[in-house]
Design an enzyme around this catalytic site. Structure first.
Site, mmCIF file in Angstrom:
data_model
loop_
_atom_site.group_PDB
_atom_site.id
_atom_site.type_symbol
_atom_site.label_atom_id
_atom_site.label_comp_id
_atom_site.label_asym_id
_atom_site.label_seq_id
_atom_site.Cartn_x
_atom_site.Cartn_y
_atom_site.Cartn_z
ATOM 1 N N ILE A 578 0.820 -1.231 0.000
ATOM 2 C CA ILE A 578 0.000 0.000 0.000
ATOM 3 C C ILE A 578 0.846 1.269 0.000
ATOM 4 O O ILE A 578 0.353 2.366 -0.141
ATOM 5 C CB ILE A 578 -0.976 0.030 1.206
ATOM 6 C CG1 ILE A 578 -0.226 -0.213 2.526
ATOM 7 C CG2 ILE A 578 -2.134 -0.933 1.006
ATOM 8 C CD1 ILE A 578 -1.101 -0.022 3.757
ATOM 9 N N MET A 580 5.218 3.130 0.541
ATOM 10 C CA MET A 580 6.628 2.993 0.888
ATOM 11 C C MET A 580 6.884 3.767 2.180
ATOM 12 O O MET A 580 6.516 4.930 2.300
ATOM 13 C CB MET A 580 7.508 3.600 -0.216
ATOM 14 C CG MET A 580 7.932 2.617 -1.290
ATOM 15 S SD MET A 580 8.592 1.057 -0.664
ATOM 16 C CE MET A 580 10.220 1.559 -0.166
ATOM 17 N N GLU A 582 9.875 4.586 5.428
ATOM 18 C CA GLU A 582 11.275 5.001 5.506
ATOM 19 C C GLU A 582 12.219 3.811 5.353
ATOM 20 O O GLU A 582 13.303 3.914 4.806
ATOM 21 C CB GLU A 582 11.521 5.681 6.853
ATOM 22 C CG GLU A 582 12.715 6.620 6.852
ATOM 23 C CD GLU A 582 13.026 7.105 8.255
ATOM 24 O OE1 GLU A 582 14.206 7.379 8.519
ATOM 25 O OE2 GLU A 582 12.100 7.200 9.087
ATOM 26 N N PHE A 583 11.762 2.657 5.860
ATOM 27 C CA PHE A 583 12.662 1.501 5.889
ATOM 28 C C PHE A 583 12.298 0.428 4.869
ATOM 29 O O PHE A 583 12.979 -0.576 4.746
ATOM 30 C CB PHE A 583 12.655 0.862 7.283
ATOM 31 C CG PHE A 583 13.165 1.789 8.346
ATOM 32 C CD1 PHE A 583 14.527 1.859 8.615
ATOM 33 C CD2 PHE A 583 12.302 2.588 9.062
ATOM 34 C CE1 PHE A 583 15.012 2.711 9.598
ATOM 35 C CE2 PHE A 583 12.786 3.435 10.045
ATOM 36 C CZ PHE A 583 14.146 3.502 10.319
ATOM 37 N N GLU A 585 8.818 -1.375 2.304
ATOM 38 C CA GLU A 585 7.418 -1.386 1.884
ATOM 39 C C GLU A 585 6.451 -1.436 3.059
ATOM 40 O O GLU A 585 6.779 -1.960 4.126
ATOM 41 C CB GLU A 585 7.159 -2.634 1.034
ATOM 42 C CG GLU A 585 7.760 -2.532 -0.348
ATOM 43 C CD GLU A 585 7.778 -3.893 -1.029
ATOM 44 O OE1 GLU A 585 7.542 -4.916 -0.367
ATOM 45 O OE2 GLU A 585 8.049 -3.920 -2.242
ATOM 46 N N VAL A 586 5.257 -0.891 2.825
ATOM 47 C CA VAL A 586 4.161 -1.052 3.775
ATOM 48 C C VAL A 586 3.079 -1.842 3.044
ATOM 49 O O VAL A 586 2.704 -1.488 1.931
ATOM 50 C CB VAL A 586 3.604 0.317 4.239
ATOM 51 C CG1 VAL A 586 2.487 0.108 5.249
ATOM 52 C CG2 VAL A 586 4.712 1.183 4.816
ATOM 53 N N LYS A 604 4.677 -3.312 8.137
ATOM 54 C CA LYS A 604 5.835 -2.528 7.691
ATOM 55 C C LYS A 604 7.012 -3.466 7.730
ATOM 56 O O LYS A 604 7.220 -4.161 8.727
ATOM 57 C CB LYS A 604 6.128 -1.388 8.668
ATOM 58 C CG LYS A 604 5.239 -0.173 8.507
ATOM 59 C CD LYS A 604 5.836 0.978 9.331
ATOM 60 C CE LYS A 604 4.939 2.178 9.301
ATOM 61 N NZ LYS A 604 5.491 3.274 10.091
ATOM 62 N N ASP A 697 7.051 14.932 15.301
ATOM 63 C CA ASP A 697 6.737 14.936 13.866
ATOM 64 C C ASP A 697 5.232 14.804 13.677
ATOM 65 O O ASP A 697 4.766 14.037 12.845
ATOM 66 C CB ASP A 697 7.482 13.782 13.172
ATOM 67 C CG ASP A 697 7.443 13.938 11.649
ATOM 68 O OD1 ASP A 697 7.096 15.030 11.167
ATOM 69 O OD2 ASP A 697 7.746 12.947 10.949
HETATM 70 O O1 ACK Z 1 -1.434 7.485 2.764
HETATM 71 P P1 ACK Z 1 -1.286 6.021 2.849
HETATM 72 O O2 ACK Z 1 -2.170 5.130 2.155
HETATM 73 O O3 ACK Z 1 -1.199 5.607 4.373
HETATM 74 O O4 ACK Z 1 0.257 5.718 2.490
HETATM 75 C C1 ACK Z 1 1.037 5.539 3.600
HETATM 76 C C2 ACK Z 1 1.929 4.336 3.463
HETATM 77 O O5 ACK Z 1 1.380 3.322 4.232
HETATM 78 C C3 ACK Z 1 3.355 4.585 3.897
HETATM 79 O O6 ACK Z 1 3.403 4.930 5.258
HETATM 80 C C4 ACK Z 1 0.156 3.707 4.749
HETATM 81 N N1 ACK Z 1 0.028 3.161 6.070
HETATM 82 C C5 ACK Z 1 0.949 3.175 7.063
HETATM 83 N N2 ACK Z 1 0.465 2.561 8.157
HETATM 84 C C6 ACK Z 1 -0.788 2.159 7.849
HETATM 85 C C7 ACK Z 1 -1.798 1.478 8.554
HETATM 86 N N3 ACK Z 1 -1.632 1.138 9.843
HETATM 87 N N4 ACK Z 1 -2.959 1.254 7.973
HETATM 88 C C8 ACK Z 1 -3.139 1.634 6.696
HETATM 89 N N5 ACK Z 1 -2.213 2.238 5.963
HETATM 90 C C9 ACK Z 1 -1.058 2.535 6.536
HETATM 91 C C10 ACK Z 1 0.090 5.197 4.725
#
Ligand code: ACK
Length: 884
Positions: A578, A580, A582-583, A585-586, A604, A697
């Site tokens: 979903i 990227m 800092e470290f 893929e998410v 993450k 932050d």
């Molecule tokens: O704006 P987004 O879809 O929401 O794009 C970023 C991406 O991952 C990189 O940080 C998404 N993200 C991070 N943590 C979560 C989470 N717990 N649930 C859903 N999306 C997340 C974030």
């Protein structure tokens, strides 16, 4: 030759034919005359300079034939100072010459028988200061003289009164130029204004007076009389007696103040010139409005103010068993706004009262003479009220639409008796055959919710309840709905896993706090600075859970296992990438822990080829997150550290990060919904600040949003980055636009700097994800902020919200509100949505709405004033505008 006096005592007639005695000598024919005539001893009597007035006649030598060569026309005056009043013999040489006395030209003619004599008067003065008295002597050296009289005197400045001070009769000084300084004394009924002084001149004249006295209170100079009845004089400096002020009198003379008529008073601070006054009558028309557990009291001022303008009010609050009976004073926990006593306004809001309780409020009116007029004299008015806080009544009707295999839309009606503004609805549901053993909860601002993740062909039981400021109402009766059929696996939200994590970590955290404190004090690591900073901000309260910095652990892996649960990789099912981080893929996916329902999660991962430091930083986020347990903080499900890639598993937030979510839904939310999001973030931040955690932050991009619009604070990474590399070009890592000036310039990161960032998040939310300070570069942003520039209100932004932002952006961090205050403020706004109605833009647009709106819509509102000045204030009038 001096033994035998040649001066003869002769009787002659004066001009009035009265016989007088004279001393005469006239040895003009013989040479070398030296004939002395001496007075008796003359006491000095305090005089210092004496005057000798000699009256004599002297024959003109020319009128005496044949005397040439021996005849003289002068005699000499001598004196000799002595304490002896009976000196029989004084040597010639003991005498000191005063002067040679000659006959004056203006002889007074005295007819003595057939001779015409000229009477001379000569005055000489001489200083006599050494003895008690003196002798005078006249030396004739061959003249024809008759001494008619010798008068000896001294001069005084006579007793006088100047500027109400008496100066006594004063003997002049010894020298002709000497001045005698004299201190005066104030005359009766007067008092010294400035030391009265005057100088007595040698000639017996007083010189200019200095200082003086003033008439005592009760007396006036005019006719030097005392003030008569009906008059008074309060201060000696007052010009004279004045008539008694209204409602007062003086019966006796010399009054310094007038007594008040009976029933009238004077306060200690009132000047004697002020009229006597009375306490006020009772306040009037006391009205009470009960609002849940607060009461607004309003009244009108007393009919009679008693001639004073210092009326104030105080409130007595009594808590009563039955309306108006058996009352006791309210406790100190009741709040009065603006205050309970010394009120200048006629309105008070009494809050924090008990629910369903009888109260009596007594409003007293007082003024400056209420005390002077005696105890119990204040007039008052009272009112009895009963508070009526009540939770909303149950939701009575729930329905389901759009039923699919995995979801349905639930909607309901507002409770019949909301008993206040509804802040939220809570939906509880569970599979019917599971009973209430396992249930899910959803919360929403609206009267509907999409329920997803349901199992197909399953009967669910739903309960809905509403919440107001008074709390939750009862759940509705159960409503059952069934999903359609499908074999897709069941997904739940895993409430239980959170509970498990909490209970496992509970004891561990307590042990850790003490371990961490020990380690910090021994190691004196560079992180102790951070801890110090946070202690400065907050008084540590034993019993309150405090965040433990994982970097204080020698072994980072120990921290991760103290705060996070190790998850077996086989229970994770990754579905898609979903974004990227800092470290690395998410991803999103599902987690199924043994004995629990499957839940959606975000995963993450740490990309391959990481350094030790990267591994530590990556896992530190989980160690931090794992310590938190709050509905507005992203929840950690666990970590995978035993196999690669390393993973951090958190709850899944369907709507992703807040900034992009808002940009996607530009303009689609009500103000209340936006404030609801802000409230959630503030609540999460309050929790973090209570735990002494500084985020550093906080920004909309680090807030995640779930399907219920619940906002949760995430991204606990940056907090450590700076500490690791203090010498690096750290400014590049600071999110300049979101960071408080003191944090940028000297790295003072505190909860107050988080509050600044929160203000920026507010702005981002209200502007639906606009970039703060638009396309200005970082340097310009810092400069502008330093110079006092602050972000303007976004379009349609309620004034109160922008004001709150500005408060967060106070230059002095101590002036910024706390998260707790922000939370209270937002709750208040949600409870009184009317206060959100006033937005910043329409304020500018007052004179003619439609004209204003039209100009705004074409981006030319800056011409509004120019057009108005030319008389074009409405669209109609604009139609008539000509080319010219
Ligand atoms: O704006 P987004 O879809 O929401 O794009 C970023 C991406 O991952 C990189 O940080 C998404 N993200 C991070 N943590 C979560 C989470 N717990 N649930 C859903 N999306 C997340 C974030």
């Amino acid at each position: 030759s001096t033994c035998v006096s040649v001066w003869e005592e002769v009787s002659i007639m004066d001009e009035k034919n009265i016989p007088i005695r004279t001393y005469q000598v006239c040895n003009v024919l013989e040479p070398n005359q030296n004939n002395w005539l001496r007075t008796d001893w003359i006491p000095r009597s305090g005089a210092q300079r004496v005057y000798v007035e000699v009256k004599f006649t002297l024959r003109d030598c020319n009128s005496l034939p044949g005397v040439t060569g021996t005849c003289k026309e002068t005699f000499n005056l001598y004196y000799h100072e002595s304490n002896e009043d009976r000196e029989s013999y004084i040597k010639e040489s003991s005498f000191i010459k005063v002067d040679t006395v000659a006959a004056d030209e203006s002889f007074t003619q005295v007819d003595v028988g057939d001779r015409i004599m000229k009477l001379n008067t000569e005055v000489r003065d001489v200083k006599v200061t050494t003895r008690k008295g003196f002798y005078l002597a006249f030396q004739d050296v061959g003249a024809c003289i008759a001494l008619v009289s010798v008068r000896v005197f001294y001069k005084t400045c006579p007793l006088t009164i100047r500027n109400l001070a008496t100066f006594p009769d004063t003997v002049t000084g010894a020298d002709t130029s000497s001045l005698v300084e004299v201190r005066g004394s104030c005359v009766n009924q007067s008092e010294e204004r400035e030391e009265p002084k005057m100088y007595c001149g040698a000639d017996g004249e007083w010189l200019v007076p200095i200082g003086g006295c003033l008439c005592s209170p009760g007396y006036e100079e005019k006719g030097s009389a005392s003030c008569t009845a009906g008059f008074y004089k309060a201060k000696s400096s007052d010009p004279g007696c004045s008539k008694c002020p209204p409602h007062s009198h003086s019966l006796r003379d010399a009054a310094t103040v007038c007594d008040c008529h009976s029933g009238y008073f004077r306060s200690d601070a009132d000047p004697p010139s002020m009229a006597c006054t009375q306490p006020p009558s009772a306040p009037q028309q006391l009205i009470s409005v009960v609002n849940e557990t607060s009461v607004v009291l309003e009244w009108t001022p007393p009919r009679r103010l008693g001639g004073r303008s210092d009326t104030s009010y105080s409130l007595e609050c009594l808590i009563c068993q039955t309306a108006g009976r058996l009352c006791l004073p309210c406790g100190s926990d009741v709040l009065f706004s603006p205050s309970q006593t010394g009120l200048k306004t006629t309105k008070v809001v009494v809050s924090e009262l008990r629910a369903h309780t009888h109260y009596t409020f007594i409003v007293h009116a007082r003024n400056g003479v209420s005390l002077a007029s005696g105890a119990g004299a204040t007039q008052s008015v009272s009112v009895s009220v009963t508070t009526n806080q009540a939770a909303p009544s149950p939701v009575s009707f729930v329905q389901a639409t759009d039923v699919t295999r995995h979801s349905l839309s639930l909607s309901w009606q507002q409770p019949d008796r909301p008993n206040g503004v509804i802040l939220e609805y809570e939906v509880k549901f569970y599979e019917k055959d599971q009973k209430e053993r396992s249930y899910r909860i959803m919360r929403t601002f609206s009267q509907s919710v999409d329920v997803t993740g349901l199992s197909p062909l399953t009967v669910y039981v739903f309960h809905v309840r509403a919440r107001t400021a008074a709390g939750y109402g009862e759940f509705s009766a159960p409503f059952e709905f069934s999903t359609n059929s499908d074999p897709f696996p069941l997904i739940g939200e895993g409430v239980n896993s959170a509970f498990l994590l909490l209970s496992v970590s509970g004891v561990g955290i307590l042990l850790l706090i003490s371990a961490a404190v020990f380690i910090i004090s021994r190691r004196r690591s560079k992180y102790s600075k951070t801890k110090q900073d946070s202690e400065e901000e907050k008084h540590l309260n034993p019993g309150v859970k405090i965040y433990v910095d994982p970097f204080t652990y020698e072994d980072p892996d120990q921290a991760i296992h103290d705060f996070a649960k190790e998850i077996d990789v086989s229970s994770i099912h990754i579905e898609k990438v979903i974004g990227m981080g800092e470290f690395g893929e998410v991803c999103s996916g599902r987690l199924r822990v043994q004995g629990k329902r499957e839940i959606y999660v975000a995963i993450k991962s740490l990309k391959a080829g990481y350094s030790d430091k990267q591994r530590r930083d990556f896992l530190s986020e989980a160690s931090i997150m794992g310590q938190f347990d709050h509905p507005n903080i992203i929840r950690l499900e666990g970590v995978v550290t035993r196999c690669k890639p390393l993973m951090i598993i958190t709850e899944y937030m369907e709507n992703g990060s807040l900034d992009s979510f808002l940009r996607k839904h530009d303009g689609q939310f009500t103000v209340i919904q936006l404030v609801g999001m802000l409230r959630g973030i503030a609540s999460g931040m309050k929790y973090l600040s209570d735990m002494n955690y500084v985020h550093r932050d906080l920004a909309a991009r680090n807030i995640l949003v779930n399907s219920n619009l619940v906002c949760k604070v995430s991204d606990f990474g940056l907090s450590r980055v700076l500490e690791d590399d203090p010498e690096a070009a750290y400014t590049t890592r600071i999110p300049i636009r979101w960071t408080a000036p003191e944090a940028i310039t000297y790295r003072k990161f505190t909860t107050s700097s988080d509050v600044w960032s929160y203000g920026i998040v507010m702005w981002e939310v209200v502007s639906y994800g606009e970039r703060p300070y638009w396309d200005m570069n970082n340097q310009d942003v810092m400069k502008a902020v330093e110079e006092g520039y602050r972000l303007p209100a976004p379009m349609d932004c309620p004034v109160v919200l922008h004001q709150l932002m500005l408060d967060c952006w106070e230059r002095e961090r101590a002036e910024r509100p706390t998260f707790s205050q922000i939370l209270n403020m937002l709750d208040k706004l949600i409870r009184n949505p009317g206060t959100l109605r006033r937005t910043v833009v329409p304020e500018v647009c007052v004179p003619e709405r439609s004209m204003c709106e039209w100009l705004q819509s074409i981006g030319l509102e800056r011409y509004r004033d120019t057009l108005a000045a030319a008389g074009y204030t409405s669209l109609d009038s604009l139609l008539g505008i000509t080319h010219q």
